[in-house]
Design an enzyme around this catalytic site. Structure first.
Site, PDB file in Angstrom:
ATOM      1  CG  HIS A   1      -1.713   0.966   1.078  1.00  0.00           C
ATOM      2  ND1 HIS A   1      -3.076   0.886   0.852  1.00  0.00           N
ATOM      3  CD2 HIS A   1      -1.934   2.322   1.943  1.00  0.00           C
ATOM      4  CE1 HIS A   1      -3.259   2.481   0.536  1.00  0.00           C
ATOM      5  NE2 HIS A   1      -2.594   3.159   1.630  1.00  0.00           N
TER       6      HIS A   1
ATOM      7  CG  ASP B   1     -11.866   4.197   6.653  1.00  0.00           C
ATOM      8  OD1 ASP B   1     -11.289   4.407   6.929  1.00  0.00           O
ATOM      9  OD2 ASP B   1     -11.704   3.822   5.278  1.00  0.00           O
TER      10      ASP B   1
ATOM     11  NE  ARG C   1     -10.222  10.841   9.805  1.00  0.00           N
ATOM     12  CZ  ARG C   1      -9.380   9.625   9.016  1.00  0.00           C
ATOM     13  NH1 ARG C   1      -9.570   8.925   8.861  1.00  0.00           N
ATOM     14  NH2 ARG C   1      -7.936  10.596   8.893  1.00  0.00           N
TER      15      ARG C   1
ATOM     16  CB  SER D   1      -8.502   4.952   7.678  1.00  0.00           C
ATOM     17  OG  SER D   1      -8.618   4.656   6.793  1.00  0.00           O
TER      18      SER D   1
ATOM     19  CE  LYS E   1      -8.939   2.627   3.524  1.00  0.00           C
ATOM     20  NZ  LYS E   1      -8.841   4.180   3.356  1.00  0.00           N
TER      21      LYS E   1
HETATM   22  N1  URA Z   1      -5.806   7.919   3.379  1.00  0.00           N
HETATM   23  C1  URA Z   1      -6.585   6.208   3.509  1.00  0.00           C
HETATM   24  O1  URA Z   1      -7.361   5.372   3.503  1.00  0.00           O
HETATM   25  N2  URA Z   1      -7.160   6.757   4.872  1.00  0.00           N
HETATM   26  C2  URA Z   1      -6.644   8.281   5.706  1.00  0.00           C
HETATM   27  O2  URA Z   1      -7.677   8.665   6.731  1.00  0.00           O
HETATM   28  C3  URA Z   1      -6.156   8.899   4.799  1.00  0.00           C
HETATM   29  C4  URA Z   1      -5.619   8.377   4.100  1.00  0.00           C
END
Ligand code: URA
Ligand code: CA
Length: 432
Positions: A82, A161, A168, A183, A187
């Site tokens: 990632h 999320d 947010r 977050s 994922k």
């Molecule tokens: N990327 C994400 O997937 N989540 C965040 O909170 C910030 C960047």
């Protein structure tokens, strides 16, 4: 339990328990806890942070808020990579076939991108016939047989999320390390990774502007991974200037092909070799990073990595003829050189401004509904440290519009030419 008491507890800088965090995430996802209470809690977390246990509980609660992909039917250790997002980052397109060609399974779920250029799916979609809507059983069978598949997200992964991020975004609580780390990690875990390699970008074009912040984010994510039994490593890499030369969707697909042929930009190649070697190490394919780098380099030199890319495109229904004929992916109507206004050495090529310059041509989306123009973008002709003469091309602008004033304005702000340039390291450090 009452949400108002939990907000107060975090306000007093006390740690929340696992049961409390589950109550919050379940209640918020189900719509029982209203946005205003969740926003207040986020703000308390923003100021007071969370300890390692709390962040792990939060991550797991978000994983459990939706579907989880079960990749256990794929043989071997599934390593996912990632990137926290940069400009002109083409590493996934290079790494998927490169790592798969070593026999390590790459089962990747990708998304579309918001921002300067598209996401991996948007880039693959520029290939005629390429199909990423593959049902789970076929996806697993493909990885077992060919070691590689890239598909679009199926099911409802981490709905908590999605909802939390949207909140947010409008309450100025995106820039919170525990919230970003949970977050991202939720994922990756929900999409079935056994091990995770993180490329945390640092610099002008990145989320994290300083090494200290990037290091804190990386440490938090590595800690979450370790708490939850997913081996996680993070590389901190430079994003002061764009990665490679190309910024734009088909331009980056062609740059990935060049890199797999061993003729890619030096920085993109080096980063891919390092991230790929970490992936091989996490998959227990090699015993050390130098051994991993050597194996990957050999796959590039022998043509095996490129052949794996061709195989991957073809099994997903794509026309792979662009591999031998880059023009096949299409070309913008205008190729306009952007010239140096003075002589010297390129000292800055501010990444996010170059990214914006590509975006205003149509290479990326400002909002989800925007359409991407696959062929437009920018190809850099000089990078930081390169000497240039007045009138030399610094970049080529690929545009379908004649009027490129918006793009030029941003490039003018992005470029600096000086007498000398400070050398930019590509990789700052590795955290495991
Ligand atoms: N990327 C994400 O997937 N989540 C965040 O909170 C910030 C960047
Ligand atoms: Ca690039």
């Amino acid at each position: 339990m009452r949400m108002v008491d939990l907000i107060h507890k975090k306000q007093e800088n006390q740690a929340l328990t696992q049961a409390e965090i589950q109550y919050i995430i379940n209640g918020f996802t189900e719509g029982e806890i209203p946005d205003y209470q969740m926003a207040a809690l986020n703000m308390a977390v923003y100021f007071n942070g969370m300890n390692a246990k709390e962040v792990s509980y939060l991550t797991m609660a978000m994983v459990e808020s939706g579907d989880q992909i079960d990749l256990s039917a794929i043989k071997g250790i599934k390593v996912d990579k990632h990137s926290t997002g940069g400009v002109g980052d083409t590493t996934t397109l290079v790494l998927a076939p490169l790592v798969a060609s070593c026999g390590v399974p790459v089962a990747k779920m990708s998304g579309r991108g918001l921002g300067h250029t598209g996401g991996t799916l948007d880039k693959l979609e520029t290939i005629k016939g390429f199909n990423f809507e593959i049902a789970e059983a076929a996806f697993i069978a493909q990885v077992n047989q060919h070691q590689v598949a890239v598909v679009g997200q199926t099911g409802d992964l981490t709905p908590a999320d999605k909802k939390l991020y949207a909140l947010r975004d409008v309450t100025s609580t995106v820039q919170s390390i525990p919230l970003i780390a949970s977050s991202i990690m939720s994922k990756k875990i929900a999409s079935g990774a056994d091990a995770i390699v993180l490329d945390v970008k640092v610099g002008d074009g990145a989320f994290m502007k300083t090494i200290e912040m990037a290091e804190e984010l990386a440490n938090t994510m590595v800690e979450i991974g370790n708490h939850l039994g997913r081996k996680t490593v993070a590389i901190l890499s430079n994003m002061d200037q764009p990665l490679g030369f190309a910024i734009g969707n088909t331009l980056e697909v062609n740059e990935a092909v060049e890199t797999l042929k061993g003729k890619g930009p030096q920085d993109l190649t080096e980063l891919c070799l390092n991230l790929g070697a970490q992936m091989l190490l996490s998959a227990e394919k090699v015993k050390s990073l130098p051994e991993g780098i050597e194996m990957l380099q050999a796959q590039i030199d022998s043509g095996a990595a490129l052949e794996k890319f061709r195989e991957f495109i073809e099994i997903q229904g794509g026309d792979a003829s662009f591999i031998d004929n880059p023009e096949q992916l299409g070309k913008a109507k205008y190729q306009i050189p952007y010239l140096a206004k003075k002589s010297g050495v390129v000292s800055h090529w501010v990444a996010d401004l170059v990214g914006e310059a590509a975006m205003v041509l149509g290479a990326g989306r400002a909002v989800k509904e925007d359409e991407i123009d696959p062929v437009v973008g920018i190809v850099l002709k000089a990078k930081v440290g390169d000497p240039v003469q007045e009138g030399d091309p610094l970049a080529i602008i690929h545009s379908n519009r004649e009027d490129i004033d918006d793009c030029l304005k941003r490039l003018d702000q992005a470029i600096q030419i000086a007498d000398t340039a400070k050398e930019l390291p590509l990789i700052y450090k590795t955290i495991d």
